[in-house]
Design a protein around this motif. Structure first.
Motif, PDB file in Angstrom:
ATOM      1  N   LEU A 111       0.845  -1.198   0.000  1.00  0.00           N
ATOM      2  CA  LEU A 111       0.000   0.000   0.000  1.00  0.00           C
ATOM      3  C   LEU A 111       0.877   1.243   0.000  1.00  0.00           C
ATOM      4  N   ARG A 112       1.935   1.241   0.782  1.00  0.00           N
ATOM      5  CA  ARG A 112       2.830   2.397   0.829  1.00  0.00           C
ATOM      6  C   ARG A 112       3.553   2.610  -0.493  1.00  0.00           C
ATOM      7  N   VAL A 113       3.855   1.524  -1.209  1.00  0.00           N
ATOM      8  CA  VAL A 113       4.468   1.664  -2.540  1.00  0.00           C
ATOM      9  C   VAL A 113       3.528   2.407  -3.479  1.00  0.00           C
ATOM     10  N   LEU A 114       2.253   2.026  -3.491  1.00  0.00           N
ATOM     11  CA  LEU A 114       1.281   2.697  -4.351  1.00  0.00           C
ATOM     12  C   LEU A 114       1.183   4.177  -4.023  1.00  0.00           C
ATOM     13  N   LEU A 115       1.082   4.485  -2.745  1.00  0.00           N
ATOM     14  CA  LEU A 115       0.945   5.877  -2.341  1.00  0.00           C
ATOM     15  C   LEU A 115       2.195   6.675  -2.687  1.00  0.00           C
ATOM     16  N   ASP A 116       3.362   6.060  -2.508  1.00  0.00           N
ATOM     17  CA  ASP A 116       4.614   6.732  -2.822  1.00  0.00           C
ATOM     18  C   ASP A 116       4.725   7.046  -4.306  1.00  0.00           C
ATOM     19  N   ALA A 117       4.100   6.204  -5.144  1.00  0.00           N
ATOM     20  CA  ALA A 117       4.133   6.412  -6.587  1.00  0.00           C
ATOM     21  C   ALA A 117       3.069   7.400  -7.061  1.00  0.00           C
ATOM     22  N   GLY A 118       2.277   7.918  -6.147  1.00  0.00           N
ATOM     23  CA  GLY A 118       1.262   8.901  -6.528  1.00  0.00           C
ATOM     24  C   GLY A 118      -0.058   8.310  -6.963  1.00  0.00           C
ATOM     25  N   VAL A 119      -0.249   7.001  -6.752  1.00  0.00           N
ATOM     26  CA  VAL A 119      -1.530   6.379  -7.100  1.00  0.00           C
ATOM     27  C   VAL A 119      -2.598   6.860  -6.115  1.00  0.00           C
ATOM     28  N   ASN A 120      -3.745   7.218  -6.642  1.00  0.00           N
ATOM     29  CA  ASN A 120      -4.872   7.649  -5.817  1.00  0.00           C
ATOM     30  C   ASN A 120      -5.594   6.414  -5.283  1.00  0.00           C
ATOM     31  N   VAL A 121      -5.631   6.252  -3.976  1.00  0.00           N
ATOM     32  CA  VAL A 121      -6.296   5.107  -3.341  1.00  0.00           C
ATOM     33  C   VAL A 121      -7.481   5.639  -2.536  1.00  0.00           C
ATOM     34  N   PRO A 122      -8.686   5.599  -3.102  1.00  0.00           N
ATOM     35  CA  PRO A 122      -9.847   6.140  -2.382  1.00  0.00           C
ATOM     36  C   PRO A 122     -10.447   5.176  -1.371  1.00  0.00           C
ATOM     37  N   LEU A 123     -10.073   3.883  -1.475  1.00  0.00           N
ATOM     38  CA  LEU A 123     -10.693   2.882  -0.612  1.00  0.00           C
ATOM     39  C   LEU A 123      -9.707   1.755  -0.329  1.00  0.00           C
ATOM     40  N   VAL A 124      -9.599   1.400   0.949  1.00  0.00           N
ATOM     41  CA  VAL A 124      -8.846   0.224   1.379  1.00  0.00           C
ATOM     42  C   VAL A 124      -9.813  -0.716   2.091  1.00  0.00           C
ATOM     43  N   VAL A 125      -9.765  -1.985   1.711  1.00  0.00           N
ATOM     44  CA  VAL A 125     -10.583  -3.024   2.348  1.00  0.00           C
ATOM     45  C   VAL A 125      -9.631  -3.967   3.070  1.00  0.00           C
ATOM     46  N   THR A 126      -9.872  -4.198   4.344  1.00  0.00           N
ATOM     47  CA  THR A 126      -8.984  -5.045   5.133  1.00  0.00           C
ATOM     48  C   THR A 126      -9.805  -5.903   6.082  1.00  0.00           C
TER      49      THR A 126
END
Length: 313
Positions: free
Chosen positions: A19-34
């Motif tokens: 998840l941190r890799v995606l955010l670091d790359a600038g990907v917009n993550v509007p929803l996390v399901v866990t």
């Protein structure tokens, strides 16, 4: 141009790091399901919920990820991608068809080997000398889709599954970080799996840690490593007492221990587990059932267990 959008299903250390890799790359993550942590499970890994909260991302923990309201909300987000990073439930077609550019899963083995549950534990149990992480396209069959990328890590002869999992977590981060740019610009190349080169494995239960009475020293050592803490450890019954064997060391030393078959023996300085094949493992960590005090050679003698104990039939 707007940033690509991804819905993320994630849990465990791999979920946190990816998840941190995606955010670091600038990907917009509007929803996390866990998942909600299970009260009966030892939680030794980091929290996806915490990462989402720190970043202000909506995070949900549905009992059923296929809840119609959740799916409707996700469709409104019009995601480009869906990623699953150690999420424990299978996702059905409704989710897999939702992202415009595909759904992808991170698996903790070198696919097609060790498809299914607990891949790190199974690899250690079978004495493998390497494993890794694989990013692949998701299909309705688990761990079945085309491979985007994978990265191998070594398994040393005394590594526990917990230690190997740390390496696999790093491998997952490397795979995603180096492949994500090509996925985002549409140049990533996928290759189909040759499913004949591996098979599926199921989940493991605490009872699966029972040491078979006729196992070789090598097989016992691999079992101990595969289920060493924080997992429920390997065990056998000696003198009516369940003894958990948490860490062993293979050695060329052959103690002159009495008896035959699987047995525990101490020589005043060290505690040994003697296998049915006559070879010995030095016991580095052990406990009696219900006792948090480590069982070492001195404790073995103090508890009046004698110098050796044969495994119960």
């Amino acid at each position: 141009m707007s940033a690509p959008t991804a819905i993320v299903f994630a849990y465990h250390d791999v979920g946190v790091r990816c998840l941190r890799v995606l955010l670091d790359a600038g990907v917009n993550v509007p929803l996390v399901v866990t998942h909600t942590d299970s009260p009966g499970e030892t939680i030794w890994f980091r929290s996806v919920v915490t990462v989402a909260a720190e970043r202000g991302i909506r995070c949900v923990t549905p009992a059923d990820p296929h809840d119609p309201e959740l799916l409707q909300a996700a469709r409104a987000m019009q995601p480009d991608f869906l990623f699953s990073f150690y999420y424990r439930q299978m996702l059905k077609r409704d989710w897999l068809d939702l992202p415009s550019r595909g759904a992808f899963n991170m698996h903790g083995s070198l696919l097609p080997r060790y498809r299914g549950r607990a891949p790190v534990n199974w690899a250690v149990l079978h004495g493998e000398r390497e494993t890794g992480a694989t990013l692949h396209r998701m299909t309705e069959k688990p761990d079945n889709g085309a491979i985007v990328d994978q990265f191998a890590v070594p398994i040393l002869s005394d590594d526990t599954a917990h230690e190997v999992f740390g390496k696999v977590t790093l491998a997952a981060e490397i795979v995603l970080a180096r492949t994500l740019p090509a996925m985002l610009d549409g140049t990533a190349v996928e290759r189909p799996q040759d499913l004949s080169q591996g098979r599926y494995f199921g989940g493991r239960r605490p009872e699966d840690g029972r040491i078979p009475p006729h196992a070789s020293a090598r097989q016992i050592h691999d079992l101990v490593r595969a289920v060493a803490p924080p997992y429920p450890p390997a065990f056998a019954s000696f003198g009516g007492q369940r003894i958990f064997i948490e860490r062993t060391l293979r050695t060329d030393t052959l103690p002159d221990a009495p008896g035959r078959g699987l047995r525990l023996w101490h020589d005043g300085a060290a505690l040994w587990l003697i296998a049915d094949d006559g070879h010995a493992l030095r016991v580095l960590a052990a406990r009696r059932d219900g006792n948090s005090v480590p069982l070492d050679a001195r404790a073995f003698e103090t508890l009046s267990l004698g110098s050796w104990l044969a495994a119960d039939a």
